[in-house]
Design an enzyme around this catalytic site. Structure first.
Site, mmCIF file in Angstrom:
data_model
loop_
_atom_site.group_PDB
_atom_site.id
_atom_site.type_symbol
_atom_site.label_atom_id
_atom_site.label_comp_id
_atom_site.label_asym_id
_atom_site.label_seq_id
_atom_site.Cartn_x
_atom_site.Cartn_y
_atom_site.Cartn_z
ATOM 1 N N TYR A 8 0.833 -1.088 0.184
ATOM 2 C CA TYR A 8 0.028 -0.010 0.077
ATOM 3 C C TYR A 8 0.953 1.212 -0.053
ATOM 4 O O TYR A 8 1.630 1.427 0.866
ATOM 5 C CB TYR A 8 -0.882 0.035 1.235
ATOM 6 C CG TYR A 8 -1.649 1.127 1.399
ATOM 7 C CD1 TYR A 8 -2.659 1.459 0.404
ATOM 8 C CD2 TYR A 8 -2.082 1.643 2.714
ATOM 9 C CE1 TYR A 8 -3.708 2.449 0.594
ATOM 10 C CE2 TYR A 8 -3.022 2.711 2.806
ATOM 11 C CZ TYR A 8 -3.701 3.036 1.739
ATOM 12 O OH TYR A 8 -4.697 3.957 1.869
ATOM 13 N N TYR A 45 -11.829 -4.365 6.866
ATOM 14 C CA TYR A 45 -10.658 -4.085 7.573
ATOM 15 C C TYR A 45 -10.877 -3.144 8.768
ATOM 16 O O TYR A 45 -10.400 -3.346 9.854
ATOM 17 C CB TYR A 45 -9.549 -3.770 6.494
ATOM 18 C CG TYR A 45 -8.400 -3.126 7.023
ATOM 19 C CD1 TYR A 45 -7.494 -4.055 7.634
ATOM 20 C CD2 TYR A 45 -8.257 -1.888 7.661
ATOM 21 C CE1 TYR A 45 -6.228 -3.666 8.177
ATOM 22 C CE2 TYR A 45 -6.961 -1.244 7.874
ATOM 23 C CZ TYR A 45 -6.161 -2.301 8.370
ATOM 24 O OH TYR A 45 -4.994 -1.663 9.033
ATOM 25 N N HIS A 46 -11.429 -2.021 8.292
ATOM 26 C CA HIS A 46 -11.542 -0.717 9.159
ATOM 27 C C HIS A 46 -12.528 -0.760 10.288
ATOM 28 O O HIS A 46 -12.426 -0.313 11.526
ATOM 29 C CB HIS A 46 -12.084 0.482 8.385
ATOM 30 C CG HIS A 46 -11.116 0.897 7.331
ATOM 31 N ND1 HIS A 46 -11.272 0.163 6.014
ATOM 32 C CD2 HIS A 46 -9.586 1.603 7.398
ATOM 33 C CE1 HIS A 46 -10.176 0.532 5.212
ATOM 34 N NE2 HIS A 46 -9.097 1.261 5.937
ATOM 35 N N LYS A 51 -11.335 17.166 16.072
ATOM 36 C CA LYS A 51 -10.586 16.377 15.107
ATOM 37 C C LYS A 51 -10.362 17.624 13.944
ATOM 38 O O LYS A 51 -11.080 17.410 13.094
ATOM 39 C CB LYS A 51 -11.527 15.078 14.431
ATOM 40 C CG LYS A 51 -11.478 14.056 15.423
ATOM 41 C CD LYS A 51 -10.344 13.369 15.307
ATOM 42 C CE LYS A 51 -10.034 12.640 13.972
ATOM 43 N NZ LYS A 51 -8.839 11.869 14.054
ATOM 44 N N ASP A 86 -8.259 14.193 8.555
ATOM 45 C CA ASP A 86 -8.126 12.636 9.240
ATOM 46 C C ASP A 86 -9.587 12.152 9.945
ATOM 47 O O ASP A 86 -9.842 12.961 10.815
ATOM 48 C CB ASP A 86 -7.019 12.586 10.347
ATOM 49 C CG ASP A 86 -7.025 11.564 11.158
ATOM 50 O OD1 ASP A 86 -7.306 10.536 10.638
ATOM 51 O OD2 ASP A 86 -6.651 11.679 12.417
ATOM 52 N N HIS A 98 -10.002 9.203 11.070
ATOM 53 C CA HIS A 98 -9.682 8.100 11.929
ATOM 54 C C HIS A 98 -10.106 8.550 13.423
ATOM 55 O O HIS A 98 -9.362 8.967 14.047
ATOM 56 C CB HIS A 98 -8.353 7.309 12.001
ATOM 57 C CG HIS A 98 -7.959 6.648 10.795
ATOM 58 N ND1 HIS A 98 -7.730 7.308 9.573
ATOM 59 C CD2 HIS A 98 -8.249 5.448 10.377
ATOM 60 C CE1 HIS A 98 -7.288 6.428 8.762
ATOM 61 N NE2 HIS A 98 -7.656 5.254 8.976
#
Length: 675
Positions: A15, A169-170, A543, A547, A549
């Site tokens: 990646y 995945y996340h 935040k 981003d 996440h």
């Protein structure tokens, strides 16, 4: 014994992408020369969220976690001297997936490729963006339409392309248990397939082609036996859903096809060399079992909890795959778990629990309804809080973090500044200058693009109707439109979406039992509120930037709430100006900023400066995220009260430190720590 023919190895990817299209192109060509067998493109956050590099929200984010692609010229440079007809390219892109696929197709056409031969995958799973990664742009309805249109288009025009990669995945990174990971991914797949079937764009007899081109992108954690059983359960459930719900008779079309990136959540900043064996174990989970083996694997690097991996670190991860595939005997055997009672019992249990959760989501109206109601997000925040609580109590052991913490000096990280790749801050200015030049010259030789305003108007017209949006998007790409212009046109029609945060409804993860660390922190919060003459201490968790996440920010917000703070958390994607305005309006006692993308160096000092101008220097600012040592020192010098990174796993302790900083900022005496 006659020697058995070895199976073909999985696709091996890294990646990658950073700084500029030119720098990323050089990296790709180097990786392919080292034996990598496919490309996996990382795009930067402005590209993923539909902004051009010079947008206010893009500040500090350009070229950081991936490559900036703003227009056709960037895409040409990204794949220069890489024949796309012979390549298998994975693109991690969701909200703007249609746009990036259009740019990719046009570059392939310019190379003279037969587009029916193009192979690869666009991630294009918007549901998990609302839940974990936060790069969504539009509301769920229009987002699902973009996905549906892309699937219908690729079935007819790019038959070898995987138009969507349902991405669990996340979900695991956001705290999902194996059951939640299976159930939420399958519920997303049902929502997508129902939408394609009901759109009328694909005849029933071609639904098998849709199912056959739908792939999954999963996570594999360090509990590798359980993770391998999870993959077998995934395959079993997918086979039954596609047969029973969609009538797919051909077993080849029903095959569960997946790629994997092994777990980054479990990579540690403390003793990071231990991450190598974690990565190997996690890879075994998705390769050991032939009947549930990944089609493509990409591994993180040992130093990802410290910052951006260097080419050498990525090479090490590629070599891990190559040693397993070419030196071991793994690929010489049929499935080595077939007939195991232990494995069968575990798989059957996962299947049963996952189907029950899928049914629960269907009763709510499906995955999209469960996103909009906040159910899925609050479940993930709660699971993550439980996991964090187990780590802090020592019930879940992590070597080098909460057990076996003593260590010899580490030669790999002796010089931390050279142990990771750094992005030159001047890159952003160069990318912006190049973008401005493109806007000024796209109509002139040698490009001679038609003016994009007509193409963008056509796109808006198509969005207001019900037709497929891919042709209008291809026209925008050919006209030299930019990422921000394409997304901006659709924002005008579809609007934007702020996802539920899941914080307010998350249950208490760490009870404040008498004598516990949590009870002590609660006492200190209450005493400090009394000393300041307020009912409750108020803490803003912000935040800034793009981003998305938000897992760490959510866990801090939940724990601060449980410790007795009134928490202000407005979710992701805010400018420093908005954060400071909220801090002043809510009259907070501290501000916590969470950034994992590397934009902290620009955005955190901006928040400090705005608070100073507003005369609010008594509000301490705390920073958290993937922040290299040198950067942490600079932030503290700029006035940040405390900096926390992944090694600081004790969240209750962090909340205690925030109380200390509030007392210090308000010139209150330190509180005695009980013996």
């Amino acid at each position: 014994m006659t020697e058995r023919q070895k199976d073909r190895p999985w696709l091996m990817r890294t990646y990658a992408g950073h700084s500029t299209a030119e720098a990323s192109n050089e990296l790709y060509r180097r990786n392919l020369a080292k034996g990598q067998t496919g490309l996996s493109v990382a795009f930067d956050l402005p590209t993923q969220t539909g902004y051009d590099s010079d947008h206010v929200l893009a500040r500090g984010e350009v070229g950081r976690v991936g490559v900036p692609i703003a227009h056709l010229g960037d895409m040409r440079r990204l794949f220069q001297d890489i024949p796309l007809e012979q390549m298998n390219t994975s693109m991690t892109i969701n909200a703007t997936a249609m746009w990036l696929l259009a740019l990719y197709q046009v570059v392939a056409e310019e190379q003279g490729a037969d587009i029916t031969q193009l192979q690869g995958t666009t991630q294009n799973d918007i549901v998990k963006e609302y839940l974990s990664r936060g790069t969504h742009v539009f509301p769920p309805g229009p987002s699902l339409r973009l996905t549906t249109d892309m699937i219908a288009y690729t079935v007819s025009h790019l038959p070898k392309w995987n138009p969507i990669n349902i991405c669990s995945y996340h979900l695991q990174e956001a705290g999902a248990t194996p059951v939640q990971e299976i159930a939420y991914a399958m519920s997303t797949a049902i929502a997508v397939l129902d939408a394609v079937r009901d759109s009328g764009q694909v005849p029933q007899e071609r639904m098998g082609d849709v199912v056959a081109r739908l792939s999954f992108f999963v996570n594999a954690g360090v509990r590798f036996v359980e993770e391998m059983c999870k993959m077998r359960a995934f395959g079993r459930i997918w086979d039954s859903i596609t047969r029973e719900r969609y009538g797919i008779e051909n077993p080849k079309q029903r095959r569960f096809r997946y790629g994997v990136q092994v777990n980054s959540l479990g990579l540690t900043e403390a003793q990071p060399e231990n991450n190598v064996q974690r990565i190997v174990l996690e890879m075994l989970a998705v390769t050991l079992s032939k009947d549930a083996r990944a089609r493509a694997v990409q591994l993180p690097a040992w130093n990802e909890a410290l910052g951006l991996p260097r080419p050498w670190d990525q090479q090490w991860s590629l070599r891990i795959q190559q040693v397993l595939a070419y030196e071991s005997d793994l690929l010489e055997y049929e499935d080595i778990f077939e007939g195991s009672k232990v494995i069968e019992a575990k798989v059957a249990g996962l299947v049963e629990e996952s189907l029950a959760e899928i049914d629960r989501i269907q009763e709510m109206g499906g995955a999209m309804a469960a996103v909009e109601s906040g159910y899925l997000k609050s479940q993930l925040v709660a699971s993550h809080a439980v996991r964090r609580g187990r780590i802090e109590s020592g019930q879940e052991k992590i070597v080098g973090v909460n057990i076996f913490e003593g260590t010899e000096p580490n030669p790999l990280t002796a010089d931390l500044d050279t142990a990771i790749q750094t992005v030159d801050p001047a890159v952003e200015a160069r990318v912006i200058a190049s973008l401005q030049q493109w806007r000024d010259s796209r109509y002139q030789p040698p490009f001679n693009h038609p003016r994009p305003c007509k193409a963008l108007e056509k796109l808006k017209e198509a969005a207001r109707g019900t037709g497929n949006l891919m042709e209008a998007t291809l026209e925008c790409a050919r006209a030299g439109a930019t990422t921000g212009e394409w997304a901006g046109a659709l924002r005008e029609v579809f609007g934007e979406f702020r996802a539920p945060t899941g914080v307010s409804s998350a249950p208490v993860a760490v009870p404040a039992e008498e004598g516990s660390a949590m009870a002590d922190v609660r006492r200190r919060v209450d005493l400090t509120a009394k000393d300041l003459g307020v009912g409750k201490l108020r803490f803003l968790v912000g935040k800034p930037g793009l981003d998305g996440h938000s897992n760490g920010a959510e866990q801090i917000a939940v724990r601060a709430r449980d410790a007795g703070f009134e928490v202000v958390y407005q979710g992701i994607r805010l400018t420093p100006e908005q954060i400071v305005d909220a801090a002043l309006a809510e009259d907070v006692h501290a501000v916590g900023l969470s950034i994992l993308s590397g934009s902290h160096a620009q955005l955190v000092p901006d928040v400090l400066e705005r608070l100073r101008v507003a005369g609010a220097t008594d509000i301490p600012v705390i920073a958290g995220g993937i922040i290299p040592n040198g950067d942490a020192e600079q932030l503290r010098a700029a006035g940040v009260a405390a900096v926390f990174t992944p090694k600081d796993f004790d969240i209750t302790g962090i909340i205690g430190r925030i109380v200390d900083e509030i007392r210090k900022a308000n010139k209150l005496d330190p509180l005695e720590v009980p013996a």
